[in-house]
Design an enzyme around this catalytic site. Structure first.
Site, PDB file in Angstrom:
ATOM      1  N   TYR A   1      20.984 -91.083 -52.814  1.00  0.00           N
ATOM      2  CA  TYR A   1      21.124 -89.656 -52.485  1.00  0.00           C
ATOM      3  C   TYR A   1      22.553 -89.159 -52.762  1.00  0.00           C
ATOM      4  O   TYR A   1      22.763 -87.990 -53.034  1.00  0.00           O
ATOM      5  CB  TYR A   1      20.748 -89.398 -51.017  1.00  0.00           C
ATOM      6  CG  TYR A   1      19.251 -89.339 -50.803  1.00  0.00           C
ATOM      7  CD1 TYR A   1      18.566 -88.133 -50.866  1.00  0.00           C
ATOM      8  CD2 TYR A   1      18.518 -90.497 -50.581  1.00  0.00           C
ATOM      9  CE1 TYR A   1      17.189 -88.090 -50.690  1.00  0.00           C
ATOM     10  CE2 TYR A   1      17.150 -90.457 -50.408  1.00  0.00           C
ATOM     11  CZ  TYR A   1      16.487 -89.251 -50.461  1.00  0.00           C
ATOM     12  OH  TYR A   1      15.133 -89.198 -50.297  1.00  0.00           O
TER      13      TYR A   1
ATOM     14  N   GLU B   1      11.760 -92.211 -44.924  1.00  0.00           N
ATOM     15  CA  GLU B   1      11.729 -93.386 -45.818  1.00  0.00           C
ATOM     16  C   GLU B   1      12.132 -94.659 -45.052  1.00  0.00           C
ATOM     17  O   GLU B   1      11.509 -95.710 -45.219  1.00  0.00           O
ATOM     18  CB  GLU B   1      12.646 -93.136 -47.036  1.00  0.00           C
ATOM     19  CG  GLU B   1      12.024 -92.089 -47.974  1.00  0.00           C
ATOM     20  CD  GLU B   1      13.022 -91.314 -48.833  1.00  0.00           C
ATOM     21  OE1 GLU B   1      14.164 -91.761 -49.018  1.00  0.00           O
ATOM     22  OE2 GLU B   1      12.648 -90.217 -49.319  1.00  0.00           O
TER      23      GLU B   1
HETATM   24  C1  HEM Z   1      17.352 -84.174 -51.393  1.00  0.00           C
HETATM   25  C2  HEM Z   1      17.144 -84.906 -52.481  1.00  0.00           C
HETATM   26  C3  HEM Z   1      15.825 -85.050 -53.176  1.00  0.00           C
HETATM   27  C4  HEM Z   1      14.795 -84.162 -53.281  1.00  0.00           C
HETATM   28  C5  HEM Z   1      14.706 -82.761 -52.716  1.00  0.00           C
HETATM   29  C6  HEM Z   1      13.754 -84.803 -54.072  1.00  0.00           C
HETATM   30  C7  HEM Z   1      12.541 -84.206 -54.374  1.00  0.00           C
HETATM   31  C8  HEM Z   1      11.530 -84.835 -55.055  1.00  0.00           C
HETATM   32  C9  HEM Z   1      10.227 -84.248 -55.319  1.00  0.00           C
HETATM   33  C10 HEM Z   1       9.775 -82.865 -54.881  1.00  0.00           C
HETATM   34  C11 HEM Z   1       9.504 -85.159 -55.995  1.00  0.00           C
HETATM   35  C12 HEM Z   1       8.060 -84.996 -56.495  1.00  0.00           C
HETATM   36  C13 HEM Z   1       7.142 -85.498 -55.405  1.00  0.00           C
HETATM   37  C14 HEM Z   1       5.689 -85.378 -55.802  1.00  0.00           C
HETATM   38  O1  HEM Z   1       5.177 -86.293 -56.410  1.00  0.00           O
HETATM   39  O2  HEM Z   1       5.081 -84.355 -55.511  1.00  0.00           O
HETATM   40  C15 HEM Z   1      10.336 -86.327 -56.193  1.00  0.00           C
HETATM   41  C16 HEM Z   1       9.954 -87.447 -56.894  1.00  0.00           C
HETATM   42  C17 HEM Z   1      10.853 -88.410 -57.299  1.00  0.00           C
HETATM   43  N1  HEM Z   1      12.123 -88.589 -56.834  1.00  0.00           N
HETATM   44 FE1  HEM Z   1      13.122 -87.370 -55.585  1.00  0.00          FE
HETATM   45  N2  HEM Z   1      14.174 -86.046 -54.438  1.00  0.00           N
HETATM   46  C18 HEM Z   1      15.432 -86.248 -53.914  1.00  0.00           C
HETATM   47  C19 HEM Z   1      16.186 -87.401 -54.038  1.00  0.00           C
HETATM   48  C20 HEM Z   1      15.887 -88.434 -54.888  1.00  0.00           C
HETATM   49  C21 HEM Z   1      16.733 -89.583 -55.112  1.00  0.00           C
HETATM   50  C22 HEM Z   1      18.053 -89.858 -54.397  1.00  0.00           C
HETATM   51  C23 HEM Z   1      16.115 -90.363 -56.048  1.00  0.00           C
HETATM   52  C24 HEM Z   1      16.607 -91.638 -56.657  1.00  0.00           C
HETATM   53  C25 HEM Z   1      17.527 -91.648 -57.586  1.00  0.00           C
HETATM   54  C26 HEM Z   1      14.856 -89.710 -56.391  1.00  0.00           C
HETATM   55  C27 HEM Z   1      13.939 -90.183 -57.296  1.00  0.00           C
HETATM   56  C28 HEM Z   1      12.675 -89.644 -57.479  1.00  0.00           C
HETATM   57  C29 HEM Z   1      11.709 -90.189 -58.413  1.00  0.00           C
HETATM   58  C30 HEM Z   1      11.938 -91.384 -59.347  1.00  0.00           C
HETATM   59  C31 HEM Z   1      10.559 -89.412 -58.288  1.00  0.00           C
HETATM   60  C32 HEM Z   1       9.237 -89.562 -59.073  1.00  0.00           C
HETATM   61  C33 HEM Z   1       9.494 -88.931 -60.406  1.00  0.00           C
HETATM   62  C34 HEM Z   1       8.309 -88.850 -61.300  1.00  0.00           C
HETATM   63  O3  HEM Z   1       7.268 -89.441 -60.999  1.00  0.00           O
HETATM   64  O4  HEM Z   1       8.452 -88.171 -62.319  1.00  0.00           O
HETATM   65  N3  HEM Z   1      14.759 -88.551 -55.663  1.00  0.00           N
HETATM   66  N4  HEM Z   1      11.560 -86.105 -55.605  1.00  0.00           N
END
Ligand code: HEM
Ligand SMILES: Cc1cc2nc3c(=O)[nH]c(=O)nc-3n(C[C@H](O)[C@H](O)[C@H](O)COP(=O)(O)OP(=O)(O)OC[C@H]3O[C@@H](n4cnc5c(N)ncnc54)[C@H](O)[C@@H]3O)c2cc1C
Length: 399
Positions: A98, A140
């Protein structure tokens, strides 16, 4: 809770940030992947990146969270946070990451909005980011603890002990833990992430709902091969699984995650799916049959044709095992003799929906939108309609 000072600043800047958030997240990902190419290769879904879907999901969720904070200062959008946290947990995202996302996101905000980002504005949005990040990491952390693993350590090796060709484009992989340990429990409706190494060395991850019940001897996923349309490439991981993974091969699966879970109780149930969206419904149905469920269950499914309806026989047979259940299958191209009122798209007009029904939906967004509207019109409470999207959820933030 957002401080009063920041709430005023966020409220005042929401329209400007909201209008630019698409560009901000685009620049954010460019910056993130330039600094950490391994994240695009081995963590993020590069198909979604190419199609721009993940960008929209991230932007939508941040805008929705900020709006929620200023409109309901004492509440939290728990459904949205839960969905994201489950997805993150299935990918092994850790609290340290994060910090990395924060750095590149705020650099992107400064780049796109320029001088409009005064120190006061930056501080207010910083508060929004950390409120959201901390809310996500709290969920988480709980999920990692529930799986009894260290944060991020979700991957285990499983062996393919059988493979069933369901249709021309869908195959079921039957799996057992490679170390011989018993398969951990899960709740029907949940999914796993599957990580595969592709020919170019990238380790790509996708989610697959478990299509067998928690009580079955093996764990199953049923994967539809995604064909590229209108010049887009074929789906990478689904093609890899179909072409290269056979009995005896090993796969990396994450701990089970997902908040679309069958909630017990004696309420009448409606399980509505379309296409490969039937997979979580099969796990639910098998579980209901295994546990002697007696309350009414209505099964609804739409597909192009019977031949393309993956797990069709199981779908019908498991429904038939329940004492008070009926299955309604719609086909766009049915076999001769299929009822005319079950031809074309799913239409619940002639399907009785009992008061107090809890509904579970899974399929393409247009299908779920249509079914949800029909259920609301039939008096089903919005809170009793649960759904799963087989991709980044672009619906949630709009609700
Ligand atoms: C406040 C910070 C964050 C927000 C608001 C956020 C938001 C989201 C959202 C909305 C999704 C899509 C969920 C769905 O499937 O409907 C997602 C997926 C994902 N997030 Fe985050 N995220 C954050 C932080 C992070 C961090 C720190 C990482 C790691 C580096 C990360 C990695 C991922 C990955 C790998 C996916 C799936 C991507 C995909 O399938 O294309 N996220 N996140
Ligand atoms: C919770 C959940 C549960 C799921 N359960 C199941 C399940 O039970 N069974 C199942 O089969 N699937 C399931 N899915 C979907 C699955 O995770 C994958 O999304 C699916 O298998 C496609 O992955 P892929 O790697 O084959 O395609 P990807 O390579 O990710 O491609 C996806 C799409 O993007 C397009 N694309 C790729 N690159 C580009 C580009 N450069 N330009 C334009 N378009 C592009 C492709 O043409 C394709 O249409 C689930 C998803 C989720 C989130």
């Amino acid at each position: 809770m957002l401080s009063e000072k920041s709430a005023a600043t966020v409220r005042a800047t929401l329209p400007a940030v909201g209008a630019a958030i698409g560009t901000i997240t685009e620049r954010f990902y460019e910056r993130l992947f330039a600094a950490h190419p391994e994240l695009l290769r081995d963590l993020f879904n590069r198909g979604n990146q190419a199609a721009g879907l993940q960008r929209q999901a991230l932007a939508g969720s941040i805008a929705a969270f900020a709006t929620h904070l200023v409109e309901h200062p004492d509440g939290r959008p728990d459904a949205m946070l839960g969905r994201i946290a489950h997805k993150h947990t299935s990918l092994g995202v850790t609290a340290e990451q994060y910090e990395v996302v924060h750095r590149h996101l705020f650099d992107a905000i400064a780049e796109v909005l320029g001088e409009a980002v005064t120190p006061e504005v930056a501080a207010a949005w910083d508060e929004v980011y950390w409120l959201m990040a901390n809310a996500l990491t709290a969920v988480e952390t709980r999920l990692y603890a529930a799986h009894e693993v260290a944060a991020g350590d979700v991957w285990r090796e499983w062996t393919v002990v059988g493979r069933t060709e369901e249709t021309a484009d869908a195959a079921t992989f039957h799996l057992r833990p490679s170390d011989g340990a018993p398969a951990p429990g899960f709740r029907p409706g949940q999914y796993v992430s599957v990580q595969v190494e592709l020919p170019d060395g990238a380790r790509q991850i996708r989610q697959y709902s478990l299509s067998s019940a928690p009580g079955s001897a093996t764990r199953s996923i049923t994967v539809k091969r995604v064909r590229g349309r209108a010049g887009a490439p074929d789906g990478e991981v689904s093609h890899h699984l179909h072409a290269r993974v056979h009995e005896g091969d090993r796969l990396h699966l994450s701990a089970t995650c997902g908040d679309l879970v069958l909630d017990g109780g004696g309420a009448p149930l409606l399980l509505a799916s379309a296409g490969i969206g039937c997979t979580p419904m099969l796990a639910m149905l098998e579980h209901l049959a295994d546990t002697g469920h007696r309350a009414p269950v209505t099964v609804v499914h739409g597909d192009r044709s019977p031949a393309e309806h993956a797990l069709r026989d199981d779908h019908a047979a498991l429904t038939a095992k329940l004492p008070d259940a009926a299955a309604h299958f719609w086909y766009e191209r049915p076999e001769p003799g299929h009822p005319a009122d079950r031809t074309g798209r799913v239409d619940l007009a002639a399907v009785a929906v009992a008061p107090g029904t809890r509904a579970y939906l899974c399929g393409p967004l247009p299908f779920m939108r249509a079914v949800r509207s029909q259920l609301l019109a039939k008096g089903v409470a919005p809170a009793d309609i649960h759904y799963e999207v087989f991709g980044p959820d672009l619906w949630l933030a709009q609700d």
